[in-house]
Every structure is written in structure tokens, then in C-alpha cells.
Design a protein around this motif. Structure first.
Motif, mmCIF file in Angstrom:
data_model
loop_
_atom_site.group_PDB
_atom_site.id
_atom_site.type_symbol
_atom_site.label_atom_id
_atom_site.label_comp_id
_atom_site.label_asym_id
_atom_site.label_seq_id
_atom_site.Cartn_x
_atom_site.Cartn_y
_atom_site.Cartn_z
ATOM 1 N N MET A 1 0.599 -18.642 3.566
ATOM 2 C CA MET A 1 1.856 -18.164 2.980
ATOM 3 C C MET A 1 1.583 -17.330 1.737
ATOM 4 O O MET A 1 2.230 -16.317 1.492
ATOM 5 N N ILE A 2 0.613 -17.764 0.943
ATOM 6 C CA ILE A 2 0.247 -16.998 -0.253
ATOM 7 C C ILE A 2 -0.350 -15.650 0.144
ATOM 8 O O ILE A 2 0.021 -14.606 -0.401
ATOM 9 N N ASP A 3 -1.261 -15.672 1.111
ATOM 10 C CA ASP A 3 -1.872 -14.422 1.563
ATOM 11 C C ASP A 3 -0.813 -13.430 2.046
ATOM 12 O O ASP A 3 -0.831 -12.255 1.681
ATOM 13 N N TRP A 4 0.120 -13.940 2.854
ATOM 14 C CA TRP A 4 1.168 -13.071 3.372
ATOM 15 C C TRP A 4 2.022 -12.534 2.223
ATOM 16 O O TRP A 4 2.361 -11.348 2.177
ATOM 17 N N GLY A 5 2.348 -13.416 1.273
ATOM 18 C CA GLY A 5 3.156 -13.018 0.127
ATOM 19 C C GLY A 5 2.467 -11.962 -0.724
ATOM 20 O O GLY A 5 3.108 -11.024 -1.206
ATOM 21 N N VAL A 6 1.171 -12.105 -0.914
ATOM 22 C CA VAL A 6 0.403 -11.121 -1.694
ATOM 23 C C VAL A 6 0.485 -9.758 -1.019
ATOM 24 O O VAL A 6 0.764 -8.728 -1.657
ATOM 25 N N GLU A 7 0.255 -9.761 0.280
ATOM 26 C CA GLU A 7 0.285 -8.515 1.043
ATOM 27 C C GLU A 7 1.674 -7.874 0.994
ATOM 28 O O GLU A 7 1.812 -6.671 0.743
ATOM 29 N N TYR A 8 2.685 -8.713 1.192
ATOM 30 C CA TYR A 8 4.063 -8.225 1.189
ATOM 31 C C TYR A 8 4.433 -7.669 -0.189
ATOM 32 O O TYR A 8 5.011 -6.581 -0.300
ATOM 33 N N ALA A 9 4.078 -8.389 -1.243
ATOM 34 C CA ALA A 9 4.411 -7.962 -2.605
ATOM 35 C C ALA A 9 3.726 -6.643 -2.940
ATOM 36 O O ALA A 9 4.300 -5.777 -3.600
ATOM 37 N N ARG A 10 2.494 -6.503 -2.486
ATOM 38 C CA ARG A 10 1.785 -5.249 -2.733
ATOM 39 C C ARG A 10 2.527 -4.093 -2.055
ATOM 40 O O ARG A 10 2.796 -3.056 -2.639
ATOM 41 N N ASP A 11 2.899 -4.311 -0.794
ATOM 42 C CA ASP A 11 3.569 -3.268 -0.027
ATOM 43 C C ASP A 11 4.924 -2.894 -0.623
ATOM 44 O O ASP A 11 5.324 -1.732 -0.618
#
Lengths: 117, 117
Positions: free
Chosen positions: A95-105
DNA sequence: CGGCATCCTCATAGATACTG
DNA sequence: CAGTATCTATGAGGATGCCG
């Protein structure tokens, strides 16, 4: 067998870890292994005592964390993860990994107090 | 950069997929690829039209799903996943796996309408 | 078919003060 | 130190009816 109000196992899991602060609490417990009430308040400055107690009680009742009371003055209470709580870790990480990626995008800034280990 | 009210990326992710029906909706979209409003209502008998619309709008706004309107009579609207929505899949799978394991251990019965593919 | 508008109810979570 | 207790505002989510 106990009947439940859930439509799927996803909802069951969400119910157990989806509380407002449960993810962050679990994450700190993964990191530190053992934590006391006051330590958690210091690690999560925006949580209130009431919410911390409430979320801890729910997770204890659901068998995700363990609460150990030392009968002494002043009181001492230690919290740690049960095996079920430990098993949550990969989900938190994803969930953190996905959130990091999403936040970057999406160019969203998160006031992170914790990091992935 | 946009500031956010989140303490960690976990909360960001939770905000985006933690709605009451979002997991189930995403799961069906993973399974069927494209779904219409009425099909979703049939797949999730306990959801109301209001909640379905609301959850779909939020996920559309967050860039998890795509909404395509065909300008015709009677109206036709199709929903499908965006790349961000697709990337959620492993998280859903892990949450379901954990929930299955937990439910088995605790003897909890879930009225499952969906299966892991 | 695929919605929207409205009303209503209860649970959630914040603030504040107190306790063994 | 580690909590309770109480009050309150907010809003999530259900029920119902109408619309292009």
C-alpha cells in the motif's frame, strides 16, 4: 461458524486494518517491535489519546496486537504484534509503495514521519 | 506540489481504495474489464444506486477508473480501470489472501460473491 | 438506462476535563 | 503513566422519489 456482514474477504481485512490510525500504528509496531502508550503518542503527534486507545483496543480484540500490563506503579503497558499482525506487513508495504508511486504521479506531498525499512 | 492531510502514504492509499464498496467494485472491474451501471448493481445486490454512483465518481476523480459515456438513447455508460487502477490488483489479492487466512483461523463465515481468479 | 435530489439517522472522531 | 468520561459537530450512508 460465525456469520459476518461482509460481502468479501477484502472487506473483512479492510475492517480490521482500515481504521483511521491502524495502519500507522501497525507500521510503527513493525518497526519498533514493542511500544508503550506514551511512545506512540510521541511518534504520532496528531493522534489523540482517545483515538489511540480506541484503535489499540479494537486491534487487540481482533487479535492483531498484544497488550501486556505490568502491575506496578507507575503503570507500564507494552504493545506488540501477534502473528496475525505480523502477517499484515506485506500488505502495508504494498500500500505504501502504491501510494508513493501515485503521489509522485499526481504531485501530492505527504508529511511522512515514517519510512520503509 | 499539493499538500495533503495524510500522515503517510498508507493513509493516501487507504483514502483511495478504503471506501465501503471500492474494493469490491475494483475487484469486479479486474475480473470483467468493462462494466455498466446496471451490471454492477446486479453483481453487488446490497449496494444502493447512490453509493455506487458516489464511489464510482470518487474513483474516477482520483484516476483509478475510466468512465465512457456513449451519446445515444437509451444511455450507455461503461466503466473500466486506468493503469493506476490496474496497479491496485496485487494489493487486493493480498488483502483477500490475508482475510481468507484470518477468517479460517477465527471461524468467520463470509458471504462471498467473488473468487480469486 | 443511468442517474440526481432530498431527507434522515446513526456512527465517527475531535475537544476538553478528570482519575487510579 | 496510561488511561476514562462526556459532549458535540460532522458526515457517511440508507430510503425514497423524480428526471432526461
Amino acid at each position: 461458524m460465525i456469520n459476518s456482514p461482509f460481502n468479501c474477504h477484502f472487506e473483512l481485512t479492510l475492517e480490521l486494518i482500515g481504521g483511521k490510525w491502524k495502519g500507522l500504528i501497525l507500521w510503527h509496531l513493525h518497526d519498533k517491535k514493542v511500544l508503550r502508550n506514551g511512545e506512540m503518542l510521541r511518534l504520532m503527534p496528531r493522534i489523540t489519546q482517545k483515538m489511540l486507545t480506541q484503535q489499540l483496543r479494537e486491534m487487540e480484540e481482533n487479535g492483531l496486537i498484544r497488550r501486556v500490563v505490568y502491575e506496578q506503579v507507575p503503570p507500564k503497558v507494552e504493545y506488540s504484534l501477534t502473528p496475525h499482525g505480523e502477517a499484515i506487513r506485506p500488505i502495508l508495504e504494498m500500500m505504501i509503495d502504491w501510494g508513493v508511486e501515485y503521489a509522485r504521479d499526481k504531485n501530492i506531498l505527504i508529511a511522512c514521519t515514517q519510512q520503509k525499512g
